[in-house]
Design a protein around this motif. Structure first.
Motif, PDB file in Angstrom:
ATOM      1  N   THR A   1       0.849  -1.189   0.000  1.00  0.00           N
ATOM      2  CA  THR A   1       0.000   0.000   0.000  1.00  0.00           C
ATOM      3  C   THR A   1       0.887   1.242   0.000  1.00  0.00           C
ATOM      4  N   ILE A   2       0.322   2.363  -0.396  1.00  0.00           N
ATOM      5  CA  ILE A   2       1.089   3.603  -0.382  1.00  0.00           C
ATOM      6  C   ILE A   2       1.485   3.982   1.043  1.00  0.00           C
ATOM      7  N   ASP A   3       0.634   3.699   2.020  1.00  0.00           N
ATOM      8  CA  ASP A   3       0.969   4.034   3.410  1.00  0.00           C
ATOM      9  C   ASP A   3       2.175   3.227   3.888  1.00  0.00           C
ATOM     10  N   ASP A   4       2.224   1.942   3.536  1.00  0.00           N
ATOM     11  CA  ASP A   4       3.368   1.115   3.929  1.00  0.00           C
ATOM     12  C   ASP A   4       4.645   1.623   3.275  1.00  0.00           C
ATOM     13  N   GLU A   5       4.541   2.006   2.022  1.00  0.00           N
ATOM     14  CA  GLU A   5       5.740   2.452   1.310  1.00  0.00           C
ATOM     15  C   GLU A   5       6.223   3.807   1.821  1.00  0.00           C
ATOM     16  N   LEU A   6       5.301   4.698   2.144  1.00  0.00           N
ATOM     17  CA  LEU A   6       5.720   5.984   2.695  1.00  0.00           C
ATOM     18  C   LEU A   6       6.377   5.809   4.063  1.00  0.00           C
ATOM     19  N   ALA A   7       5.860   4.873   4.846  1.00  0.00           N
ATOM     20  CA  ALA A   7       6.476   4.600   6.149  1.00  0.00           C
ATOM     21  C   ALA A   7       7.905   4.089   5.964  1.00  0.00           C
ATOM     22  N   ARG A   8       8.086   3.250   4.967  1.00  0.00           N
ATOM     23  CA  ARG A   8       9.434   2.737   4.684  1.00  0.00           C
ATOM     24  C   ARG A   8      10.356   3.856   4.213  1.00  0.00           C
ATOM     25  N   MET A   9       9.828   4.752   3.395  1.00  0.00           N
ATOM     26  CA  MET A   9      10.623   5.882   2.924  1.00  0.00           C
ATOM     27  C   MET A   9      11.041   6.771   4.089  1.00  0.00           C
TER      28      MET A   9
ATOM     29  N   PRO B   1      19.493   8.096   7.465  1.00  0.00           N
ATOM     30  CA  PRO B   1      19.951   9.412   6.997  1.00  0.00           C
ATOM     31  C   PRO B   1      21.305   9.365   6.302  1.00  0.00           C
ATOM     32  N   ALA B   2      22.192   8.474   6.755  1.00  0.00           N
ATOM     33  CA  ALA B   2      23.514   8.381   6.113  1.00  0.00           C
ATOM     34  C   ALA B   2      23.371   7.900   4.668  1.00  0.00           C
ATOM     35  N   LEU B   3      22.516   6.889   4.454  1.00  0.00           N
ATOM     36  CA  LEU B   3      22.276   6.407   3.091  1.00  0.00           C
ATOM     37  C   LEU B   3      21.608   7.488   2.249  1.00  0.00           C
ATOM     38  N   ALA B   4      20.637   8.174   2.845  1.00  0.00           N
ATOM     39  CA  ALA B   4      19.953   9.238   2.121  1.00  0.00           C
ATOM     40  C   ALA B   4      20.931  10.324   1.682  1.00  0.00           C
ATOM     41  N   ARG B   5      21.869  10.667   2.566  1.00  0.00           N
ATOM     42  CA  ARG B   5      22.824  11.721   2.217  1.00  0.00           C
ATOM     43  C   ARG B   5      23.700  11.306   1.050  1.00  0.00           C
ATOM     44  N   VAL B   6      24.150  10.060   1.052  1.00  0.00           N
ATOM     45  CA  VAL B   6      24.975   9.568  -0.063  1.00  0.00           C
ATOM     46  C   VAL B   6      24.206   9.658  -1.377  1.00  0.00           C
ATOM     47  N   GLU B   7      22.952   9.209  -1.361  1.00  0.00           N
ATOM     48  CA  GLU B   7      22.170   9.211  -2.596  1.00  0.00           C
ATOM     49  C   GLU B   7      21.816  10.631  -3.032  1.00  0.00           C
ATOM     50  N   MET B   8      21.520  11.514  -2.082  1.00  0.00           N
ATOM     51  CA  MET B   8      21.220  12.893  -2.442  1.00  0.00           C
ATOM     52  C   MET B   8      22.445  13.591  -3.026  1.00  0.00           C
ATOM     53  N   ALA B   9      23.616  13.331  -2.440  1.00  0.00           N
ATOM     54  CA  ALA B   9      24.844  13.942  -2.959  1.00  0.00           C
ATOM     55  C   ALA B   9      25.107  13.483  -4.381  1.00  0.00           C
ATOM     56  N   ARG B  10      24.881  12.209  -4.652  1.00  0.00           N
ATOM     57  CA  ARG B  10      25.068  11.688  -6.001  1.00  0.00           C
ATOM     58  C   ARG B  10      24.093  12.339  -6.975  1.00  0.00           C
ATOM     59  N   SER B  11      22.858  12.544  -6.552  1.00  0.00           N
ATOM     60  CA  SER B  11      21.862  13.164  -7.417  1.00  0.00           C
ATOM     61  C   SER B  11      22.200  14.632  -7.691  1.00  0.00           C
ATOM     62  N   LEU B  12      22.553  15.380  -6.645  1.00  0.00           N
ATOM     63  CA  LEU B  12      22.883  16.794  -6.813  1.00  0.00           C
ATOM     64  C   LEU B  12      24.083  16.982  -7.731  1.00  0.00           C
TER      65      LEU B  12
ATOM     66  N   ASP C   1      21.151  18.412   6.664  1.00  0.00           N
ATOM     67  CA  ASP C   1      20.117  17.812   7.519  1.00  0.00           C
ATOM     68  C   ASP C   1      19.411  16.698   6.745  1.00  0.00           C
ATOM     69  N   PRO C   2      20.097  15.560   6.510  1.00  0.00           N
ATOM     70  CA  PRO C   2      19.495  14.514   5.681  1.00  0.00           C
ATOM     71  C   PRO C   2      18.225  13.925   6.281  1.00  0.00           C
ATOM     72  N   ALA C   3      18.179  13.783   7.601  1.00  0.00           N
ATOM     73  CA  ALA C   3      16.976  13.230   8.228  1.00  0.00           C
ATOM     74  C   ALA C   3      15.785  14.147   8.004  1.00  0.00           C
ATOM     75  N   GLY C   4      15.985  15.449   8.197  1.00  0.00           N
ATOM     76  CA  GLY C   4      14.903  16.397   7.967  1.00  0.00           C
ATOM     77  C   GLY C   4      14.495  16.448   6.506  1.00  0.00           C
ATOM     78  N   THR C   5      15.481  16.325   5.604  1.00  0.00           N
ATOM     79  CA  THR C   5      15.174  16.334   4.176  1.00  0.00           C
ATOM     80  C   THR C   5      14.333  15.124   3.796  1.00  0.00           C
ATOM     81  N   VAL C   6      14.668  13.969   4.352  1.00  0.00           N
ATOM     82  CA  VAL C   6      13.876  12.763   4.077  1.00  0.00           C
ATOM     83  C   VAL C   6      12.433  12.969   4.514  1.00  0.00           C
ATOM     84  N   ARG C   7      12.222  13.542   5.698  1.00  0.00           N
ATOM     85  CA  ARG C   7      10.851  13.776   6.184  1.00  0.00           C
ATOM     86  C   ARG C   7      10.095  14.715   5.257  1.00  0.00           C
ATOM     87  N   ARG C   8      10.760  15.796   4.845  1.00  0.00           N
ATOM     88  CA  ARG C   8      10.090  16.769   3.977  1.00  0.00           C
ATOM     89  C   ARG C   8       9.763  16.160   2.616  1.00  0.00           C
ATOM     90  N   LEU C   9      10.684  15.389   2.075  1.00  0.00           N
ATOM     91  CA  LEU C   9      10.438  14.767   0.776  1.00  0.00           C
ATOM     92  C   LEU C   9       9.322  13.723   0.862  1.00  0.00           C
TER      93      LEU C   9
END
Length: 338
Positions: free
Chosen positions: A85-93, A98-109, A127-135
């Protein structure tokens, strides 16, 4: 060189399909950023243009390059189950490390010159943790505004694609399945090659995690692969029938068939060009769900429909007998010229 996924025997025994509302959301956003991919979706874009005008998607656009480039995998990670479900996937996102998110965001930027050192880029990485929440919050908003109203129809097209390719695999094995995904996909010598990726090194060694195949309504004309560790190797390809998704009305049944079955039952039978649920059929044909359920039960008892559960839904589709009856109805005696 093309992107090449090396698949060992263990990988091939773990070849699976999935339908991901979260991945579909982000493929839709990628499509919006790349006008060359709008062709099949102009009717949808026309309908949602006012909604789009009221959405500030700029934090997401930061990580969706306009031309090529890399979109962080955590925005749409491969689902762990076939029909989440979309709710399950958003919870997973939202639970992304945050460390993994930062690596992937840096690669994208880094795909866009100057973006990493821009104020927005630095703020996201600081602030990778905050960025993940906002996204994640913005992705949820985009889902409800852009995809949720059409999701039953999208899901039906994706389910029909999976059913078709499962039959291909049953009849012709993995060779037939993998070579039929997209003109840009080759399969030979345990290597799945995706052409059109430009200069890519070999991306994946056999490690037994298998490969995930996901049809998409929005990925056309491309085929894309999520291959960055730790995600399961994934191939996202255009679903069959997506071109008719936003434009094709429910077909009118042949008059001879309507006289035989009644107009409502004949209309439901003719309208099942792709598998659909009771609720979706009721909306499409302007009938009460209880009426549709009664007709579907009768058509299934006559051997004209099959029903199968997919996640939380029961989808109905025509049998070979139903296809034959519909085709025969096109040439009934009253419809032939004499």
């Amino acid at each position: 060189m093309p992107l090449t996924l090396h698949l060992g025997a263990d990988d091939l025994t773990r070849c699976r399909f999935a339908i991901s509302p979260l991945c579909q959301t982000h493929e839709a956003l990628r499509m919006l950023r790349r006008p060359a991919r709008h062709g099949y979706h102009r009717a949808w874009l026309h309908r949602v243009r006012r909604t789009l005008a009221g959405l500030d998607l700029s934090p997401l656009w930061l990580f969706v390059p306009r031309v090529g480039g890399y979109t962080p995998d955590f925005l749409g990670p491969p689902p762990g189950e076939p029909y989440p479900t979309i709710d399950d996937e958003l919870a997973r996102m939202r639970a992304t490390d945050p460390a993994l998110a930062r690596v992937e965001m840096a690669r994208s930027l880094a795909c866009t010159p100057g973006l990493t050192e821009s104020p927005r880029g630095r703020a996201a990485l600081d602030d990778p943790a905050g960025t993940v929440r906002r996204l994640a919050d913005l992705t949820e908003l985009a889902w409800h505004a852009l995809l949720a109203p059409d999701w039953p129809r999208h899901r039906s097209v994706l389910a029909a694609d999976i059913a078709h390719r499962s039959r291909l695999a049953a009849d012709g094995g993995l060779q037939a399945l993998l070579t039929g995904l997209h003109p840009g996909v080759d399969w030979a010598g345990h290597r799945l090659t995706l052409r059109g990726y430009g200069d890519h090194a070999e991306a994946q060694r056999p490690d037994g995690r298998g490969i995930l195949l996901m049809p998409s309504v929005f990925v056309w004309p491309d085929v894309v692969s999520g291959f960055a560790c730790p995600w399961q190797p994934t191939v996202i390809y255009p679903a069959r029938g997506m071109g008719r998704l936003h434009t094709a009305p429910a077909p009118r049944p042949p008059e001879a068939l309507a006289r035989l079955l009644g107009h409502q039952r004949a209309g439901l039978l003719a309208g099942l060009t792709v598998p659909a649920s009771t609720t979706e059929l009721a909306d499409r044909h302007g009938l009460a769900p209880s009426t549709v359920s009664s007709h579907l039960t009768a058509l299934r008892a006559a051997g004209l429909l099959d029903a199968r559960r997919q996640g939380y839904y029961v989808l109905y589709e025509r049998t070979a007998l139903g296809d034959g009856l519909l085709a025969g109805g096109q040439g009934g005696p009253a419809e032939r010229s004499s």
